[in-house]
Design a protein around this motif. Structure first.
Motif, PDB file in Angstrom:
ATOM      1  N   GLY A 194      -6.041   1.565   5.330  1.00 42.82           N
ATOM      2  CA  GLY A 194      -4.634   1.768   5.660  1.00 42.82           C
ATOM      3  C   GLY A 194      -4.446   1.975   7.150  1.00 42.82           C
ATOM      4  N   ARG A 195      -5.296   2.822   7.732  1.00 42.63           N
ATOM      5  CA  ARG A 195      -5.170   3.123   9.158  1.00 42.63           C
ATOM      6  C   ARG A 195      -5.365   1.886  10.010  1.00 42.63           C
ATOM      7  NH1 ARG A 195      -5.048   8.585  10.944  1.00 42.63           N
ATOM      8  NH2 ARG A 195      -4.527   7.769  12.968  1.00 42.63           N
ATOM      9  N   GLU A 199      -3.756  10.446   4.139  1.00 43.34           N
ATOM     10  CA  GLU A 199      -4.841   9.725   3.488  1.00 43.34           C
ATOM     11  C   GLU A 199      -6.183  10.071   4.115  1.00 43.34           C
ATOM     12  OE1 GLU A 199      -4.708   5.489   4.073  1.00 43.34           O
ATOM     13  OE2 GLU A 199      -4.148   5.288   1.972  1.00 43.34           O
ATOM     14  N   SER A 211      -3.215  -2.371  13.419  1.00 47.27           N
ATOM     15  CA  SER A 211      -2.953  -3.775  13.761  1.00 47.27           C
ATOM     16  C   SER A 211      -1.472  -3.995  14.038  1.00 47.27           C
ATOM     17  CB  SER A 211      -3.360  -4.710  12.627  1.00 47.27           C
ATOM     18  OG  SER A 211      -4.469  -4.264  11.962  1.00 47.27           O
ATOM     19  N   VAL A 212      -0.612  -3.366  13.207  1.00 44.47           N
ATOM     20  CA  VAL A 212       0.825  -3.547  13.421  1.00 44.47           C
ATOM     21  C   VAL A 212       1.225  -3.004  14.789  1.00 44.47           C
ATOM     22  CG1 VAL A 212       3.093  -2.802  12.644  1.00 44.47           C
ATOM     23  CG2 VAL A 212       1.432  -3.583  10.999  1.00 44.47           C
ATOM     24  N   ARG A 213       0.723  -1.813  15.120  1.00 47.33           N
ATOM     25  CA  ARG A 213       1.070  -1.229  16.419  1.00 47.33           C
ATOM     26  C   ARG A 213       0.536  -2.081  17.561  1.00 47.33           C
ATOM     27  NH1 ARG A 213      -0.136   4.944  16.830  1.00 47.33           N
ATOM     28  NH2 ARG A 213       2.026   5.494  17.117  1.00 47.33           N
ATOM     29  N   THR A 254      -4.774  -1.294   9.164  1.00 48.15           N
ATOM     30  CA  THR A 254      -3.597  -2.168   9.069  1.00 48.15           C
ATOM     31  C   THR A 254      -2.479  -1.628   9.944  1.00 48.15           C
ATOM     32  OG1 THR A 254      -4.259  -2.464   6.785  1.00 48.15           O
ATOM     33  CG2 THR A 254      -2.160  -3.384   7.425  1.00 48.15           C
ATOM     34  N   LEU A 255      -2.291  -0.308   9.876  1.00 50.82           N
ATOM     35  CA  LEU A 255      -1.263   0.314  10.702  1.00 50.82           C
ATOM     36  C   LEU A 255      -1.567   0.081  12.183  1.00 50.82           C
ATOM     37  CD1 LEU A 255       1.231   2.042  10.538  1.00 50.82           C
ATOM     38  CD2 LEU A 255      -0.212   4.058  10.638  1.00 50.82           C
ATOM     39  N   ARG A 294       0.816  -1.203   0.000  1.00 49.49           N
ATOM     40  CA  ARG A 294       0.000   0.000   0.000  1.00 49.49           C
ATOM     41  C   ARG A 294       0.858   1.264   0.000  1.00 49.49           C
ATOM     42  NH1 ARG A 294      -5.548   0.397   1.690  1.00 49.49           N
ATOM     43  NH2 ARG A 294      -6.039   2.593   2.027  1.00 49.49           N
ATOM     44  N   TYR A 295       1.935   1.242   0.789  1.00 52.31           N
ATOM     45  CA  TYR A 295       2.689   2.481   0.981  1.00 52.31           C
ATOM     46  C   TYR A 295       4.094   2.438   0.376  1.00 52.31           C
ATOM     47  CZ  TYR A 295      -1.063   3.500   4.228  1.00 52.31           C
ATOM     48  OH  TYR A 295      -2.288   3.724   4.780  1.00 52.31           O
TER      49      TYR A 295
END
Lengths: 127, 498
Positions: B158-159, A122, B164-166, B161-162, A106-107
């Motif tokens: 996107g947010r 975004e 989830s990583v954190r 997924t981010l 995605r990034y």
């Protein structure tokens, strides 16, 4: 103090490795290096467990000859715990790698700070 | 042994089985299976609770009939079935009430896996509640982490997924510390079953041998579980995690998953360290201080938020602070208060997340406060559920939140040195809570510039209305008739302490 440290050198090394992995997982910005840190941290815990589970001079807990005295074998439990732990850390690593791939597609970066900035931007556009 | 003594194991196995079967079912069937499973677990928990009340003692359930100290064991007194019953009811409400948003947020072909993950969370929560073995606890903590990440990342923003990583990073830091703590403890005691551990820890503490490794192990295990449950200052993963997941997941993660870790910690304090050792080790002061700090700073962060989901998430950080403050206060009254607040929060937060998602839906999908104006008039059921939840979080009488705060204050009066700071923290935190929840309530009930609206009827949202009514109803019920629940918790804690 130093002598005691030398006696427990494997455990001391394990704790040191744990700290290295912990700090890498916490502070490194690169996702792949975070995952490497995670693995170092977990492996350090298993090293600790393996080293305390080993007693010099004793045999692995498998009866082959006629020796049925429990005192001549090591306890099989620590090894079992390590195996369970390895399974856990493999699955966690796989999940983290999958998430990393999704973020990279995605990034197009592995830098967590950059990804965060892009994700913020975004959201602004989305509103 | 009564047949009901098998039910804890049946519950865990049933949930695991449903998780596997859901993987090959269509999503509708998987959803029904999850709902039936959660209801069945709640009913079985009631039987186990009745059994425990009848015998009046806690029962060890050896798995595979291996005797002490070799086998793996489950154990249940009064607290375990009570907590697992409430957890399953809340899980049921989340799955039932969050269905519409779930359908919006996920792809149909992956939706059955969502329910698979929910079943896994249920299984691991049950195992965390019932287990009598520290290493089993660790394994199910990790299963819970993976499944929790699963229900988070299924929403493919996107947010999210981010987030989830954190979430994973913080969770893994926590479980790393936890496993190292177990390894330390195992290397000085040679046991993993809780009763044997407690005996060895008590003997070691008495003799003064291995004092430093013992303290280190206590600190590592406590800290690991604190990070995982989101105690201040480790709460930074919370707003994104709860704010960008689908409401059903937000409810499960905030209401149940973090509570599972807290319950395990309470169980470890009683059954592994023993209260004398734990409260002499100095760890309880650390929990108390960070709990109080979390109460205040979580609320301040919530006040500054402009997004209703993130506000509720920050409020979670504050509520977790309350629970840890209770654990730090005192071994009996403080922990009873902490447990009561655990149940309060488990019933309140999912209601808030589910109703907030409905309110944002009728406001054009926006989560900003200024767009939510008058939304409660567009959806009366969501408005009512949100109001009950907010009032409970503020701590108004007739809700569980009030009783929880009363119990905290009561516990503080028995602890001279903690009295003033506790009362001050409760007062400040209540004012802050009132500020941001009242502000939100006024906003959603404000009719200015509203014009003519056609409210969403109950008929079109039966599932949400049922879930919201159950959560809000239980909240008010135990807020009015609190004494039986407090008595149960007190007896349960006494049993746990042995």
């Amino acid at each position: 103090m130093l002598l005691a440290l030398w006696d427990h050198r494997i455990q001391a090394a394990a704790v040191l490795l744990f700290a290295v992995g912990f700090v890498t997982l916490l502070l490194h910005r690169n996702l792949l290096k975070k995952i490497i840190g995670l693995n170092i941290m977990d492996t350090a815990a298993y090293l600790f467990l393996t080293s305390v589970g080993y007693i010099a001079g004793r045999k692995p807990p498998i009866i082959t000859g006629g020796d049925r005295d429990p005192a001549s074998y090591v306890n099989p439990l620590p090894a079992g715990l390590v195996l369970t732990g390895i399974v856990v850390s493999v699955s966690v690593t796989a999940l983290m790698l999958a998430l990393t791939i999704r973020l990279y597609r995605r990034y197009h970066t592995l830098d967590l700070d950059q990804i965060y900035q892009m994700a913020l931007g975004e959201q602004e556009e989305g509103k | 042994m009564s047949f009901a003594a098998n039910f804890p194991l049946f519950c865990i196995v049933l949930a695991l089985l449903c998780a596997v079967v859901s993987g090959v079912l269509r999503w509708r069937a998987a959803a029904i299976l999850t709902e039936v499973m959660a209801a069945a677990v709640a009913v079985m928990s009631a039987f186990v609770l009745a059994l425990a009340l009848r015998t009046g003692q806690s029962t060890s359930y050896p798995m595979g009939h291996f005797p002490h100290p070799w086998g793996n064991e489950l154990r249940f007194g009064i607290l375990e079935p009570l907590v697992s019953g409430v957890f399953s009811l809340v899980l049921l409400c989340c799955v039932v009430g969050g269905r519409k948003a779930l359908n919006r947020d996920t792809e149909p072909e992956k939706r059955n896996l969502y329910f698979s993950m929910v079943d896994l969370i249920q299984a691991s929560l049950l195992a965390l509640v019932y287990t009598n073995d520290l290493f089993t606890g660790y394994v199910f903590i990790e299963i819970c982490t993976i499944a929790a990440c699963g229900i988070l990342m299924i929403r493919q923003l996107g947010r999210t997924t981010l987030a989830s990583v954190r979430y994973m990073i913080f969770s893994l830091l926590g479980s790393g510390l936890f496993i190292l703590g177990i390894v330390y403890l195992y290397s000085i005691t040679g046991h993993l079953l809780m009763p044997e551990l407690k005996q060895s820890v008590g003997e070691l503490w008495q003799s003064g041998q291995y004092r430093t490794p013992l303290r280190t192990a206590i600190a590592l295990i406590t800290l690991g579980l604190c990070i995982k449950s989101g105690l201040f200052p480790f709460h930074f993963w919370m707003p994104d995690t709860y704010g960008y997941s689908t409401p059903c997941s937000a409810g499960i993660l905030s209401g149940l998953v973090s509570k599972g870790y807290i319950f395990l910690l309470i169980k470890i304090i009683f059954d592994v360290f023993g209260t004398e050792v734990f409260y002499a080790s100095g760890m309880q002061t650390v929990l108390y201080v960070f709990g109080v700090a979390g109460m205040v700073f979580g609320s301040i962060s919530a006040m500054r938020e402009n997004d209703i989901f993130r506000m509720i998430a920050y409020s979670s950080a504050a509520q977790i602070g309350y629970i840890y403050m209770g654990i730090g206060l005192s071994p009996r009254l403080g922990i009873v208060a902490a447990l009561f607040h655990t149940l309060t929060h488990a019933l309140t937060k999912p209601a808030l997340f589910l109703s907030a998602s409905r309110l944002s839906e009728v406001s054009g999908g926006s989560k900003r406060f200024k767009d939510l104006q008058g939304s409660a008039h567009k959806n009366h059921a969501a408005g009512a559920a949100f109001a009950v939840g907010s009032l409970s979080m503020i701590g108004l009488p007739l809700t569980m939140g009030f009783i929880a705060k009363y119990l905290f204050a009561l516990a503080a009066f028995r602890e001279e040195r903690f009295l003033i700071p506790t009362l001050l923290a409760l007062a400040i935190s209540t004012v802050l809570n009132t500020f941001y929840f009242a502000r939100t309530l006024i906003r959603v009930y404000n009719t200015r510039d509203l014009g003519a609206v056609k409210p969403v009827g109950l008929g079109s949202q039966k599932r949400f209305a049922a879930a919201g009514a159950l959560l809000a109803g239980l909240n008010i019920f135990f807020g009015v008739i609190a004494q039986p629940l407090i008595d149960l918790l007190t007896r349960g804690v006494a049993l746990l302490a042995g």
